[in-house]
Write an enzyme that holds these catalytic residues in place. Sequence first.
Site, PDB file in Angstrom:
ATOM      1  N   GLU A 186       0.861  -1.185   0.000  1.00 51.07           N
ATOM      2  CA  GLU A 186       0.000   0.000   0.000  1.00 51.07           C
ATOM      3  C   GLU A 186       0.899   1.237   0.000  1.00 51.07           C
ATOM      4  OE1 GLU A 186      -3.462  -0.252   2.298  1.00 51.07           O
ATOM      5  OE2 GLU A 186      -3.727   1.903   2.478  1.00 51.07           O
ATOM      6  N   ARG A 187       0.640   2.107  -0.955  1.00 40.78           N
ATOM      7  CA  ARG A 187       1.441   3.329  -1.129  1.00 40.78           C
ATOM      8  C   ARG A 187       2.918   3.006  -1.348  1.00 40.78           C
ATOM      9  NH1 ARG A 187      -3.228   5.456  -2.323  1.00 40.78           N
ATOM     10  NH2 ARG A 187      -4.621   5.625  -0.534  1.00 40.78           N
ATOM     11  N   ASN A 229      -3.372  -1.518   7.682  1.00 42.64           N
ATOM     12  CA  ASN A 229      -4.685  -2.063   7.314  1.00 42.64           C
ATOM     13  C   ASN A 229      -4.471  -3.569   7.309  1.00 42.64           C
ATOM     14  OD1 ASN A 229      -5.896   0.523   6.887  1.00 42.64           O
ATOM     15  ND2 ASN A 229      -4.653   0.653   5.036  1.00 42.64           N
ATOM     16  N   LYS A 306      -3.873  -0.061  13.983  1.00 37.36           N
ATOM     17  CA  LYS A 306      -4.729   0.992  13.411  1.00 37.36           C
ATOM     18  C   LYS A 306      -6.155   0.570  13.717  1.00 37.36           C
ATOM     19  CE  LYS A 306      -6.089   3.006   8.917  1.00 37.36           C
ATOM     20  NZ  LYS A 306      -5.695   3.213   7.510  1.00 37.36           N
ATOM     21  N   GLU A 310     -10.483   4.846   9.295  1.00 36.17           N
ATOM     22  CA  GLU A 310     -10.723   4.510   7.895  1.00 36.17           C
ATOM     23  C   GLU A 310     -11.307   3.103   7.733  1.00 36.17           C
ATOM     24  OE1 GLU A 310      -6.899   5.335   6.035  1.00 36.17           O
ATOM     25  OE2 GLU A 310      -7.515   7.398   5.663  1.00 36.17           O
ATOM     26  N   ARG A 343      -2.114   3.743  16.931  1.00 38.40           N
ATOM     27  CA  ARG A 343      -2.082   4.924  16.053  1.00 38.40           C
ATOM     28  C   ARG A 343      -3.216   5.901  16.378  1.00 38.40           C
ATOM     29  NH1 ARG A 343      -2.506   4.186  10.485  1.00 38.40           N
ATOM     30  NH2 ARG A 343      -0.731   5.404   9.800  1.00 38.40           N
ATOM     31  N   LYS A 379       0.852  11.003  13.363  1.00 41.42           N
ATOM     32  CA  LYS A 379       1.486  11.505  12.138  1.00 41.42           C
ATOM     33  C   LYS A 379       2.047  12.904  12.368  1.00 41.42           C
ATOM     34  CE  LYS A 379      -1.083   8.703   8.861  1.00 41.42           C
ATOM     35  NZ  LYS A 379      -1.839   8.634   7.590  1.00 41.42           N
ATOM     36  N   ASP A 384      -2.561  14.489   6.857  1.00 41.24           N
ATOM     37  CA  ASP A 384      -2.118  13.206   6.320  1.00 41.24           C
ATOM     38  C   ASP A 384      -0.882  13.307   5.425  1.00 41.24           C
ATOM     39  OD1 ASP A 384      -1.977  10.585   5.680  1.00 41.24           O
ATOM     40  OD2 ASP A 384      -3.828  10.495   4.521  1.00 41.24           O
ATOM     41  N   GLU A 406       5.160   9.817  13.570  1.00 41.79           N
ATOM     42  CA  GLU A 406       5.168   9.003  12.356  1.00 41.79           C
ATOM     43  C   GLU A 406       5.363   9.884  11.128  1.00 41.79           C
ATOM     44  OE1 GLU A 406       1.657   6.523  11.967  1.00 41.79           O
ATOM     45  OE2 GLU A 406       2.059   6.046   9.878  1.00 41.79           O
ATOM     46  N   GLU A 412       3.775   9.046  -0.969  1.00 46.12           N
ATOM     47  CA  GLU A 412       2.375   9.006  -1.408  1.00 46.12           C
ATOM     48  C   GLU A 412       1.899  10.361  -1.934  1.00 46.12           C
ATOM     49  OE1 GLU A 412      -0.298   7.788   1.693  1.00 46.12           O
ATOM     50  OE2 GLU A 412      -2.085   8.198   0.501  1.00 46.12           O
ATOM     51  N   TRP A 562     -12.694  13.319   2.234  1.00 43.44           N
ATOM     52  CA  TRP A 562     -11.850  12.709   1.203  1.00 43.44           C
ATOM     53  C   TRP A 562     -11.806  13.587  -0.047  1.00 43.44           C
ATOM     54  CZ3 TRP A 562     -13.510   6.821   1.549  1.00 43.44           C
ATOM     55  CH2 TRP A 562     -12.839   6.246   2.646  1.00 43.44           C
TER      56      TRP A 562
HETATM   57  C1  BDP Z   1      -3.351   7.434   4.213  1.00 45.39           C
HETATM   58  C2  BDP Z   1      -3.166   6.437   3.116  1.00 45.39           C
HETATM   59  C3  BDP Z   1      -3.764   5.098   3.430  1.00 45.39           C
HETATM   60  C4  BDP Z   1      -3.274   4.635   4.799  1.00 45.39           C
HETATM   61  C5  BDP Z   1      -3.568   5.700   5.830  1.00 45.39           C
HETATM   62  C6  BDP Z   1      -2.982   5.358   7.191  1.00 45.39           C
HETATM   63  O1  BDP Z   1      -3.747   6.953   1.939  1.00 45.39           O
HETATM   64  O2  BDP Z   1      -3.394   4.205   2.423  1.00 45.39           O
HETATM   65  O3  BDP Z   1      -3.879   3.436   5.144  1.00 45.39           O
HETATM   66  O4  BDP Z   1      -2.978   6.914   5.445  1.00 45.39           O
HETATM   67  O5  BDP Z   1      -1.967   5.961   7.546  1.00 45.39           O
HETATM   68  O6  BDP Z   1      -2.472   8.466   3.949  1.00 45.39           O
HETATM   69  O7  BDP Z   1      -3.517   4.545   7.906  1.00 45.39           O
END
Ligand code: BDP
Length: 724
Positions: A186-187, A229, A306, A310, A343, A379, A384, A406, A412, A562
Site C-alpha cells: 500500500e502506497r 490495514n 490501526k 478509515e 495509532r 502523524k 495526512d 510518524e 504518497e 476525502w
Molecule cells: C493514508 C493512506 C492510506 C493509509 C492511511 C494510514 O492513503 O493508504 O492506510 O494513510 O496511515 O495516507 O492509515
Amino acid sequence: MAIKNTILPFVFLFLIGAYPQATTDYDLWLSYPEIEDENLLEHYRSQTSTIAFTGTSATIQVAKKELQMALEKMLGKTPVKMDTDQSNAALVIGTKHQLTSALQGMLAIDLKHLGNEGFVLKAVVHKEKNVLVLSANSDIGLLYGVFRLLELMGQHRPLDQITLVDAPKIDLRMLNHWDNLDRTVERGYAGFSIWNWQKLPEYIDPRYLDYARANASIGINAISLTNVNANALILTPIYLEKVQALANAFRPYGVKIFLTARFSAPLEIGGLGTADPLDQNVREWWATKASEIYAHIPDFGGFLVKANSEGQPGPQNYGRNHVDGANMLAKALEPHGGRVIWRAFVYSEHDAEDRAKQAYSEFVPYDGQFMDNVLVQTKNGPIDFQPREPFHPMFGAMPKTSQAIEFQITQEYLGFSTHLVFLPKLFEEVLDADTYSKGEGSTVAKAMDGSLYDKKVTGMVGVANVGTDLNWTGHPFAQANWYGFGRLAWDPYLDAETIAEEWLRLTYSNEASFVEPMKELLIYSREAVVNYMNPLGLHHIFDTGHHYGPGPWVSELGRPEWNPTYYHNADEHGIGFNRTSTGSNAIAQYAEPLRSRWNDPSTTPEKYLLWFHHLPWDYTLKDGHTLWDGIALKYQEGVDQVADMIATWEKMAPYLAKERHHEVAMLLQIQLKEAKWWRDACLMYFQTFSKRELPNGVEKPIHTLEHFKALKFPFAPGIRPQWD
Ligand code: BDP
C-alpha cells in the site's frame, strides 16, 4: 547461425556494461568505493594495520564481516585480519569489559551514559602509537560504532584526532512496512514487498540481510512487517513460523520485529463471537496469542494497531474507547516485555468537525490513562503526510503519554518514486517546530525524545519506501530519505544539510564540486515540490484514491473529508480553510503564542496561510502580490526549481557512470512534466473562481482544464486493492 553470432556478443557486452551500475544502486550508501587519495589511504591503512576485535556473538560476527569487506574495498587491502591482541593493535574494538585497563583509562569517558546502543570512538596515544579505540556497553553498540567508523571513512574524514561519543536519543527507531500478504505494498512505489512469504521460513533471501545491514548502519532498530490495514492471518501459526525466521535473521543486526494486529482477529482467526476488549474470552485470547508469539520470538517487539480509523475495526465497534483497546493488548504483552503502538490517525465521516482537529479532540483527554507499555503514534501533521503541514497539535499536549511521531518515507503525496524530493528537510522542519507547550523552545524534537516531559519510551517511525526494485526505493535519490530518516531517528537534532552531505558523499562522490551543488539541490527539492503541488498552505488537493497528480476539482467522494474541495474551499470570494476562531477553531489546539499568531493572517507564516485562513483572491501578500498572483507565481517557481535541478544534474555527469547519471536525468524529466501538470491543472481550476489572468512570468497552459479532469489512472501504483 549468423544472426546468433552477431547478437550474442552484443547482448553479453550489454549485460556486463549494465550490471555494475545496477549493483551500485543496490548497495545503497554501503558501496565502499576504493579510496584514491594517497595520503588518506596511508592514514586509513596505518590506522587499521592491525585490528583487535574481541567477541564472537552473531552481532560481532556481522560487525567483523562488514569491517573486513569495507576495508578491503576501500583500502584495496586483502585480506584484512583481526585478532584479540590489544597490546599492539592500531584499531581496538571491544566492549568496555573487553578493553585492557590501560585502554579503558585512556578513553576517560564514562560509558554509562552511552546506554545499551551508544558507542565511543576515540583516537588515543598508547605506547607511543596512535590507537583508535571503539567501545560500547554492548555488542550492538559496537556494531553501530563500526558502521559509523566506516561511514566516516567513506566520507574521507580524518580519524587521528577523533573523539566521537554518540548514543541514540530516541528508543524506538522504527520502519513501518505497509506490505500486504499478497506482496502488494500500500502506497509502495518501488515494486513488490520484499517479504517472500511463500518461500519463508526455509528460504532466507540474501536481500533480507542487506536490508537489515542497511537499517543497522543508520541505527534503525525495529520494523513492523505488515500493513496497518492489517490481515489477521499474520497472527496464525503458519505465518508466525515465517515471522520467526525473519526475526532470527534480523536479530544480529539489532532489528526487532513488530506485527500489525487486526483488532477483530479474535473473530476472524480465533473463533470467538466478539472482539470486545473488555470481554474476558477476548482478553484471554490475546494473552494466549502473545505467549504463542513469544514462544517463537522471545524478543518480539509488540503490536502496531490501526483501530477505528478509515474503516478498520476497533474498540469503538463495541462501545469501548481507544484506552480500553490499547490497554487490553498492552496487558497481553506486558508479561513478555512487549509494547503496543496505537495509532492516533483517526477521523470520522460521522463527525462534522474539521478533520484536522479530530485526533487531538479524541486522544488528548486520555493523557495519563494508557499503560506504560503503550506508545501513541501520531502523524507529523494533523491531516495526512502532505508536502507541508504545521506540526500535529498532539505533540507536547500529552505530557503523561509515551508518543511516537510518524513520518511517511514513501512518497504518497510527494510524487511517488518519480520525483526527487529530499525528505529530511521536511522531517527537520517538523522536529524543529516550537510547540511552546512548556514555554519557548519546546520543540517537537524535545517533546519526542523525552527531554521535555519524562516519557517511559520514545519513538520515531517512518513508513518504509523499500520494495523489490533493484535499487530498493524506485528513485535512487529516495534512498536518501531512508538514510535521512534513520539518522534523524537516532538524533532528531541533526540538520538536513549534514545528512544530505553524508549521503551524497557515501553514495556518489566526495568531490566538493559534486557535493556542494547537489547538497543545495537536495535542500531546495522539498520546497520545489511544495511550490508546484501545494503552495502557501494548500493541502490535500490530490486526485482521488491513488493520489497521483492533481485533483482539486474532486468533490463527489462518499466521505466529505476525502474530497479536495473540502480542503481548499475555493469560491468566487477566495480560497483556504478557515481554522481560526471564526472558523473551525483548530488553532485553539495549539499553545500560545501560536494560537494568537496563527489566528491572524498577517502574523501567520505564509507557508501555512491557506491552511489556517480563507482569504480573498486580492488579499495582499508580504511581497505585495495579490493572493491569486502569489499562488500562480509559487506554482511557476516550483516548475522553475525542477528546471534548475535538471540543469545542475546535467553538470554532474563527469562524476558518475553514464547509466547512473542517465537514470536520474530521465526521472527528472518526468518530474518536470508532472510539475507543469500540477501548475496548469490547479491554476486553471482555481481560475474558474478567481476570474483573474495569470500574472506575468507564469507560463500559459497548453492543455484545457477538461483535458486534465479527464485523466484517469486506474493502475497507478500503490493503490489499495480494496478498502475493507
Ligand atoms: C493514508 C493512506 C492510506 C493509509 C492511511 C494510514 O492513503 O493508504 O492506510 O494513510 O496511515 O495516507 O492509515
